[in-house]
Every structure is written in C-alpha cells, then in structure tokens.
Design a protein around this motif. Structure first.
Motif, PDB file in Angstrom:
ATOM      1  N   GLN A  32       0.820  -1.202   0.000  1.00 42.44           N
ATOM      2  CA  GLN A  32       0.000   0.000   0.000  1.00 42.44           C
ATOM      3  C   GLN A  32       0.863   1.266   0.000  1.00 42.44           C
ATOM      4  N   ALA A  33       2.094   1.142   0.515  1.00 44.95           N
ATOM      5  CA  ALA A  33       2.945   2.314   0.680  1.00 44.95           C
ATOM      6  C   ALA A  33       3.838   2.576  -0.530  1.00 44.95           C
ATOM      7  N   ALA A  34       3.493   1.978  -1.677  1.00 46.99           N
ATOM      8  CA  ALA A  34       4.275   2.230  -2.882  1.00 46.99           C
ATOM      9  C   ALA A  34       4.260   3.726  -3.177  1.00 46.99           C
ATOM     10  N   PRO A  35       5.394   4.308  -3.518  1.00 48.26           N
ATOM     11  CA  PRO A  35       5.453   5.758  -3.739  1.00 48.26           C
ATOM     12  C   PRO A  35       4.564   6.211  -4.894  1.00 48.26           C
ATOM     13  N   VAL A  36       3.946   7.374  -4.711  1.00 44.61           N
ATOM     14  CA  VAL A  36       3.113   7.954  -5.766  1.00 44.61           C
ATOM     15  C   VAL A  36       4.027   8.641  -6.768  1.00 44.61           C
ATOM     16  N   LYS A  37       3.913   8.269  -8.028  1.00 44.38           N
ATOM     17  CA  LYS A  37       4.816   8.802  -9.051  1.00 44.38           C
ATOM     18  C   LYS A  37       4.107   9.627 -10.124  1.00 44.38           C
ATOM     19  N   ASN A  38       2.787   9.682 -10.072  1.00 43.20           N
ATOM     20  CA  ASN A  38       2.037  10.436 -11.078  1.00 43.20           C
ATOM     21  C   ASN A  38       1.588  11.782 -10.504  1.00 43.20           C
ATOM     22  N   ILE A  39       1.868  12.845 -11.246  1.00 42.44           N
ATOM     23  CA  ILE A  39       1.482  14.204 -10.852  1.00 42.44           C
ATOM     24  C   ILE A  39       0.670  14.835 -11.982  1.00 42.44           C
ATOM     25  N   VAL A  40      -0.463  15.436 -11.642  1.00 45.84           N
ATOM     26  CA  VAL A  40      -1.293  16.142 -12.628  1.00 45.84           C
ATOM     27  C   VAL A  40      -1.388  17.602 -12.211  1.00 45.84           C
ATOM     28  N   LEU A  41      -0.991  18.507 -13.109  1.00 41.12           N
ATOM     29  CA  LEU A  41      -0.943  19.940 -12.831  1.00 41.12           C
ATOM     30  C   LEU A  41      -2.079  20.664 -13.559  1.00 41.12           C
ATOM     31  N   VAL A  60      10.095  15.955 -13.233  1.00 43.30           N
ATOM     32  CA  VAL A  60      10.513  14.914 -14.178  1.00 43.30           C
ATOM     33  C   VAL A  60      11.952  14.486 -13.901  1.00 43.30           C
ATOM     34  N   SER A  61      12.808  15.444 -13.565  1.00 41.56           N
ATOM     35  CA  SER A  61      14.207  15.118 -13.278  1.00 41.56           C
ATOM     36  C   SER A  61      14.343  14.229 -12.046  1.00 41.56           C
ATOM     37  N   LYS A  62      13.307  14.218 -11.214  1.00 43.41           N
ATOM     38  CA  LYS A  62      13.327  13.399 -10.004  1.00 43.41           C
ATOM     39  C   LYS A  62      12.532  12.112 -10.165  1.00 43.41           C
ATOM     40  N   GLY A  63      12.177  11.814 -11.411  1.00 40.55           N
ATOM     41  CA  GLY A  63      11.567  10.522 -11.703  1.00 40.55           C
ATOM     42  C   GLY A  63      10.052  10.473 -11.683  1.00 40.55           C
ATOM     43  N   TYR A  64       9.397  11.624 -11.604  1.00 46.10           N
ATOM     44  CA  TYR A  64       7.937  11.638 -11.593  1.00 46.10           C
ATOM     45  C   TYR A  64       7.372  11.674 -13.017  1.00 46.10           C
ATOM     46  N   HIS A  65       6.199  11.072 -13.173  1.00 46.87           N
ATOM     47  CA  HIS A  65       5.457  11.169 -14.436  1.00 46.87           C
ATOM     48  C   HIS A  65       4.480  12.331 -14.280  1.00 46.87           C
ATOM     49  N   LEU A  87      -6.988  12.706 -15.903  1.00 43.58           N
ATOM     50  CA  LEU A  87      -6.969  11.753 -14.794  1.00 43.58           C
ATOM     51  C   LEU A  87      -7.234  10.334 -15.291  1.00 43.58           C
ATOM     52  N   ASP A  88      -8.090  10.204 -16.296  1.00 44.85           N
ATOM     53  CA  ASP A  88      -8.395   8.884 -16.859  1.00 44.85           C
ATOM     54  C   ASP A  88      -7.169   8.225 -17.488  1.00 44.85           C
ATOM     55  N   LEU A  89      -6.172   9.026 -17.855  1.00 46.29           N
ATOM     56  CA  LEU A  89      -4.970   8.496 -18.499  1.00 46.29           C
ATOM     57  C   LEU A  89      -3.930   7.999 -17.494  1.00 46.29           C
ATOM     58  N   GLN A  90      -4.139   8.273 -16.212  1.00 40.63           N
ATOM     59  CA  GLN A  90      -3.144   7.893 -15.209  1.00 40.63           C
ATOM     60  C   GLN A  90      -3.160   6.382 -14.992  1.00 40.63           C
ATOM     61  N   ASN A  91      -1.972   5.804 -14.845  1.00 42.51           N
ATOM     62  CA  ASN A  91      -1.867   4.349 -14.686  1.00 42.51           C
ATOM     63  C   ASN A  91      -1.745   3.919 -13.228  1.00 42.51           C
ATOM     64  N   GLY A  92      -2.048   4.839 -12.328  1.00 47.02           N
ATOM     65  CA  GLY A  92      -1.964   4.531 -10.903  1.00 47.02           C
ATOM     66  C   GLY A  92      -2.345   5.751 -10.096  1.00 47.02           C
ATOM     67  N   PRO A  93      -2.097   5.716  -8.783  1.00 47.38           N
ATOM     68  CA  PRO A  93      -2.447   6.858  -7.933  1.00 47.38           C
ATOM     69  C   PRO A  93      -1.700   8.113  -8.344  1.00 47.38           C
ATOM     70  N   CYS A  94      -2.321   9.271  -8.114  1.00 49.30           N
ATOM     71  CA  CYS A  94      -1.681  10.530  -8.519  1.00 49.30           C
ATOM     72  C   CYS A  94      -1.954  11.621  -7.502  1.00 49.30           C
ATOM     73  N   ALA A 256       3.393  13.761  -2.530  1.00 48.58           N
ATOM     74  CA  ALA A 256       3.536  12.442  -3.136  1.00 48.58           C
ATOM     75  C   ALA A 256       4.097  11.435  -2.143  1.00 48.58           C
ATOM     76  N   THR A 257       5.019  11.895  -1.323  1.00 51.14           N
ATOM     77  CA  THR A 257       5.620  11.029  -0.305  1.00 51.14           C
ATOM     78  C   THR A 257       4.636  10.776   0.836  1.00 51.14           C
ATOM     79  N   GLY A 258       3.983  11.839   1.283  1.00 52.79           N
ATOM     80  CA  GLY A 258       3.045  11.718   2.388  1.00 52.79           C
ATOM     81  C   GLY A 258       1.820  10.896   2.050  1.00 52.79           C
ATOM     82  N   SER A 259       1.355  10.978   0.803  1.00 54.06           N
ATOM     83  CA  SER A 259       0.155  10.249   0.404  1.00 54.06           C
ATOM     84  C   SER A 259       0.402   8.760   0.240  1.00 54.06           C
ATOM     85  N   SER A 260       1.670   8.367   0.165  1.00 52.42           N
ATOM     86  CA  SER A 260       1.991   6.947  -0.003  1.00 52.42           C
ATOM     87  C   SER A 260       2.107   6.228   1.328  1.00 52.42           C
TER      88      SER A 260
END
Length: 261
Positions: A32-41, A60-65, A87-94, A256-260
């Motif tokens: 459940q604690a997998a890091p969140v890597k998707n960000i929508v602006l 992006v330089s820090k590995g986020y999608h 949001l529909d295009l995200q492949n996981g939590p964001c 992203a860190t806190g939500s994971s």
C-alpha cells in the motif's frame, strides 16, 4: 518417540503460522505504501499550462510522471471535463495540483479514485455550496485591474498585469504573460462546488504572501479549514508557480511522499 515427533511437528506448524500472521500485514502495508509517481498539474485563470514548465522539469528530473492539463477556460464543466480526461490516463495513484482558479477544479475533480492527495498553490479551495467569487468578496483581494467586457470573458488589464499577477517576475516575462493571457469565462468564478474532495483526502497548501489576486488571508483560511499541510512563501506573487518553482516542486514531492504512507 512418535508422540514427541508429533508434538515437534505441531510446534513447528504453530510457529510458522504465527510468523505468517506477524509478517503478512507488513507485506500488505509495504504494497500500500508504494510511492506515488504520477502528478497532474492544473493551471488557473488567464494563463495556460505552459507556466508549469519549470515545476514540470524539476519533477521529471526526479523521476515523476507529470501531466499538464490544458483546460479551455470556457466553462467550469468544460474545464472539469478536461481535468477528468487527463486523470483517466493515469496508470496509478496521482497527486492533483491546482493553481488559483484551478483549485476549484481540483476540489471537485479530486474525488476521482486516481487522486490520493491534493496540492493547492495560491488557489481557491471552496467548500460545498461556495464559489470562489463569493469567497473573494469575504476577503477582497488587492487588485483592481479585472476587466469584464460584454462578451462574458474576463481578462486583466495588460498594463497592470505585471504588478497585480506577477510582481516578483522579471518585467519582460511578466509583460509577455500579460499579452499572452487567456480570457476566461466569467461564469467559471461563480461555479458552486458540490463535493469538496479536501474533506476526505489529504491536502497541502502554499500561501503566496504577496498575492494581489487572492487575498493571502483567504488562502490561509482555505488551508486551515482543509487541515492542509501549509507553507508560506515570503514575497511571492500570484505567479508563485513560476517565481518559486523549487518550493512548489518540493511541496508536491512532500504530498507524493506523504500520500503513499
């Protein structure tokens, strides 16, 4: 001897079951604690998504999608649909991030199951039954440059835009923004929020302490009411997403860190 052997087998099995019971929750928690890597602006009124580029590049330089919504600013429903489409295009939590008017959009769109955390950057965060226009009347902002032509699409007087919207940006950059601004349908500011996601999901808030578009005290009220993890940026204008991209990116990464967890 046979009884002794049976007892040893029973003890061994019991120990194995106990260990399984002990470590299985930890494994589940780790999943459940997998890091969140998707960000929508989501951008605000009078600008477009290109203003997110400095923040985008850091993330992006820090590995986020990172995905950037380009909503049309023609109606709240059309803008909300544009956010949901991404949001529909995200492949996981964001993590869903909104600036200014974009805060109202993420307040509704944040109910999407992909969204695990909300980040407000000098943004509106209305409650159920509220609009940002009405909230702005409670705590008036400093700027007086809003123009409301008969066609229903508002804009900020370009001559005053740099001081009101982008006071901490270089003059040429602020002037370009003034003349590249997107007129925004006046009706979007009067949209009534129905289901505020910040009531059920964790949120983070950045207050721009020199904001002339949204009263910083209104920003503080939004953050306190939502129970947001809050930071305040000294001297920051409404364009804090451009003038302080490292601080903005840092807050998003914190979310992203806190939500994971």
């Amino acid at each position: 001897m046979k009884n002794i052997s049976k007892n040893i087998i029973r003890i061994t099995m019991a120990v194995g079951i106990a260990f399984a019971a002990l470590f299985t929750p930890s494994v589940a928690h780790a999943q459940q604690a997998a890091p969140v890597k998707n960000i929508v602006l989501v951008h605000g009124a009078f600008v477009d998504g290109s203003g997110w580029k400095p923040v985008y590049e850091i993330l992006v330089s820090k590995g986020y999608h990172v995905s950037v919504v380009q909503q049309p600013l023609t109606s709240f429903d059309a803008d909300l649909t544009a956010v949901k489409r991404v949001l529909d295009l995200q492949n996981g939590p964001c993590i869903l991030v909104g600036h200014s008017y974009g805060g109202g959009l993420i307040t509704e769109a944040g109910n999407d199951p992909h969204v695990v955390g909300l980040v407000y950057i000098a943004a509106h965060a209305p409650d159920k039954g509220e609009s940002e226009a009405d909230n702005g009347k409670r705590m008036p902002s400093a700027y007086k440059s809003l123009q409301k032509p008969a066609n229903g699409f508002d804009y900020i007087d370009p001559a005053q835009f740099p001081a009101d919207f982008a006071g901490d940006l270089p003059k040429k950059e602020a002037e370009f923004m003034a003349n590249a601004q997107m007129p925004t349908a006046d009706q979007v500011f009067h949209a009534i929020i129905q289901n505020p996601a910040w009531r059920t999901k964790p949120s983070w808030y950045m207050v721009a302490k020199a904001d002339r578009i949204i009263n910083p005290d209104l920003e503080r009220m939004y953050a306190k009411r939502a129970g947001s993890h809050t930071v305040e940026i000294e001297g920051a204008s409404h364009s804090v997403f451009l003038s302080h991209p490292a601080d903005v990116a840092r807050l998003i990464i914190e979310a992203a860190t806190g939500s994971s967890k």
